[in-house]
Design a protein around this motif. Structure first.
Motif, PDB file in Angstrom:
ATOM      1  N   THR A   1       2.072 -19.080  -4.981  1.00 27.12           N
ATOM      2  CA  THR A   1       2.896 -19.357  -6.165  1.00 27.12           C
ATOM      3  C   THR A   1       4.327 -18.877  -5.965  1.00 27.12           C
ATOM      4  O   THR A   1       5.160 -19.025  -6.848  1.00 27.12           O
ATOM      5  CB  THR A   1       2.305 -18.667  -7.420  1.00 27.12           C
TER       6      THR A   1
ATOM      7  N   THR B   1       2.075 -19.247 -11.751  1.00 27.94           N
ATOM      8  CA  THR B   1       1.052 -20.244 -11.432  1.00 27.94           C
ATOM      9  C   THR B   1       1.722 -21.405 -10.696  1.00 27.94           C
ATOM     10  O   THR B   1       2.949 -21.495 -10.665  1.00 27.94           O
ATOM     11  CB  THR B   1       0.386 -20.820 -12.707  1.00 27.94           C
ATOM     12  N   ALA B   2       0.927 -22.286 -10.116  1.00 24.46           N
ATOM     13  CA  ALA B   2       1.421 -23.540  -9.514  1.00 24.46           C
ATOM     14  C   ALA B   2       0.192 -24.400  -9.243  1.00 24.46           C
ATOM     15  O   ALA B   2      -0.924 -23.872  -9.145  1.00 24.46           O
ATOM     16  CB  ALA B   2       2.185 -23.286  -8.220  1.00 24.46           C
ATOM     17  N   SER B   3       0.399 -25.689  -9.089  1.00 21.21           N
ATOM     18  CA  SER B   3      -0.731 -26.579  -8.817  1.00 21.21           C
ATOM     19  C   SER B   3      -1.331 -26.234  -7.452  1.00 21.21           C
ATOM     20  O   SER B   3      -0.622 -25.726  -6.569  1.00 21.21           O
ATOM     21  CB  SER B   3      -0.265 -28.037  -8.804  1.00 21.21           C
TER      22      SER B   3
ATOM     23  N   GLU C   1      -2.007 -28.162  -5.054  1.00 22.43           N
ATOM     24  CA  GLU C   1      -1.295 -28.914  -4.007  1.00 22.43           C
ATOM     25  C   GLU C   1      -0.010 -28.177  -3.608  1.00 22.43           C
ATOM     26  O   GLU C   1       0.285 -28.017  -2.427  1.00 22.43           O
ATOM     27  CB  GLU C   1      -0.945 -30.327  -4.495  1.00 22.43           C
TER      28      GLU C   1
ATOM     29  N   ARG D   1       0.663 -25.037  -3.973  1.00 19.52           N
ATOM     30  CA  ARG D   1       0.335 -23.749  -3.351  1.00 19.52           C
ATOM     31  C   ARG D   1      -0.101 -23.940  -1.896  1.00 19.52           C
ATOM     32  O   ARG D   1       0.303 -23.191  -1.015  1.00 19.52           O
ATOM     33  CB  ARG D   1      -0.736 -23.024  -4.173  1.00 19.52           C
TER      34      ARG D   1
ATOM     35  N   ARG E   1      -5.884 -25.769   1.629  1.00 16.72           N
ATOM     36  CA  ARG E   1      -6.123 -25.897   0.192  1.00 16.72           C
ATOM     37  C   ARG E   1      -7.525 -25.379  -0.155  1.00 16.72           C
ATOM     38  O   ARG E   1      -7.700 -24.614  -1.108  1.00 16.72           O
ATOM     39  CB  ARG E   1      -5.979 -27.373  -0.193  1.00 16.72           C
TER      40      ARG E   1
ATOM     41  N   ASP F   1       5.128 -21.460 -14.646  1.00 18.45           N
ATOM     42  CA  ASP F   1       4.558 -22.466 -13.741  1.00 18.45           C
ATOM     43  C   ASP F   1       5.644 -22.863 -12.744  1.00 18.45           C
ATOM     44  O   ASP F   1       6.663 -23.459 -13.122  1.00 18.45           O
ATOM     45  CB  ASP F   1       4.092 -23.676 -14.556  1.00 18.45           C
TER      46      ASP F   1
ATOM     47  N   THR G   1       5.397 -24.914 -10.134  1.00 20.53           N
ATOM     48  CA  THR G   1       5.132 -26.159  -9.391  1.00 20.53           C
ATOM     49  C   THR G   1       6.406 -26.958  -9.115  1.00 20.53           C
ATOM     50  O   THR G   1       6.644 -27.385  -7.991  1.00 20.53           O
ATOM     51  CB  THR G   1       4.125 -27.051 -10.147  1.00 20.53           C
TER      52      THR G   1
END
Ligand code: DC
Length: 226
Positions: free
Chosen positions: A14, A148-150, A152, A154, A174, A202, A204
């Motif tokens: 993240t 946080t992050a998606s 993908e 990460r 992943r 977030d 992302t």
């Protein structure tokens, strides 16, 4: 200026480390990478032939290694029994075993004590990054951030950090990330979790610079309100 304690938690990939280091450097604070401490104790267990899948065996010896963390955000350092551990703690072997070791309550008690002592000794304040800083290690932290992050995003960031023969394709990176986060979030002893009073960011679709600016602004806001 009064000292300030900043807790930055979240899963891997993240941007936690890069953000924490940059925020600490910009604000003149100390910096502690708590994941590096769990990696260091894991490395010690592996090099000493301890069965890391046996929680009893891990608990019995976890008080032995002397783990020292540097707190300069511009030169993060970690040693075990006086030996530089910065390189060995990043191998795939350590990464794949660190969740098992860090789930052992005796390990957490010991490392948490170290972390609290380091935070208490930081005169100007400190940025501490990890998984349970805002919930368990420093629940009274002045500022709590949960990044946080998606999956993908990460995985792409993690792949970019891995080099040479450690590099894996995106899909397996992943999968490994998701497995480690699931283990870290589901363990009984202080799991990866957002504190109720943490600000969730977030990352992302944000650049690293944008995340750093956001966290610096939150810390300055808090200082101004005191
Ligand atoms: O941030 P990292 O990927 O270097 O952390 C390695 C592992 O250490 C992570 O999978 C879980 C554990 N960890 C933990 O249990 N508690 C923390 N405060 C920090 C890390």
């Amino acid at each position: 200026m009064e000292s300030v304690i900043v807790a930055i938690d979240g899963p891997s990939g993240t941007g936690k480390s890069s953000t924490s280091r940059a925020v600490a450097a910009e604000l003149g604070l100390s910096y502690l990478d708590t994941g590096a401490q769990y990696r260091a104790i894991t490395w010690w267990m592996l090099t000493n032939g301890i069965d890391v899948d046996d929680p009893g065996a891990v608990a019995a010896v976890c008080g032995k290694p002397v783990i020292e963390s540097g707190t300069d955000p511009l030169a993060p350092a970690i040693s075990v029994d006086g030996a530089d551990a910065a390189g060995p703690i990043r191998t795939r072997e350590v990464t794949s075993k660190v969740s098992a070791v860090s789930a052992v309550p005796e390990v957490r008690t010991r490392i948490t004590e170290l972390q609290r002592a380091i935070a208490a000794a930081a005169e100007k304040g400190i940025v501490v990054e990890g998984r349970d800083i805002g919930t368990t290690v420093l629940p009274g932290a002045d500022v709590k951030i949960f990044l946080t992050a998606s999956p993908e995003a990460r995985a792409a960031r993690r792949s970019g950090e891995l080099k040479g023969k450690e590099a894996a394709d995106l899909a397996s990176t992943r999968e490994a990330l998701i497995r480690r986060d699931a283990a870290d979030s589901s363990r009984k002893a202080s799991p990866l979790a957002k504190a109720d009073d943490a600000v969730e960011v977030d990352t992302t679709d944000l650049t690293l610079q944008q995340v750093i600016e956001c966290v610096v602004a939150l810390v300055e806001e808090k200082r101004a309100a005191r």
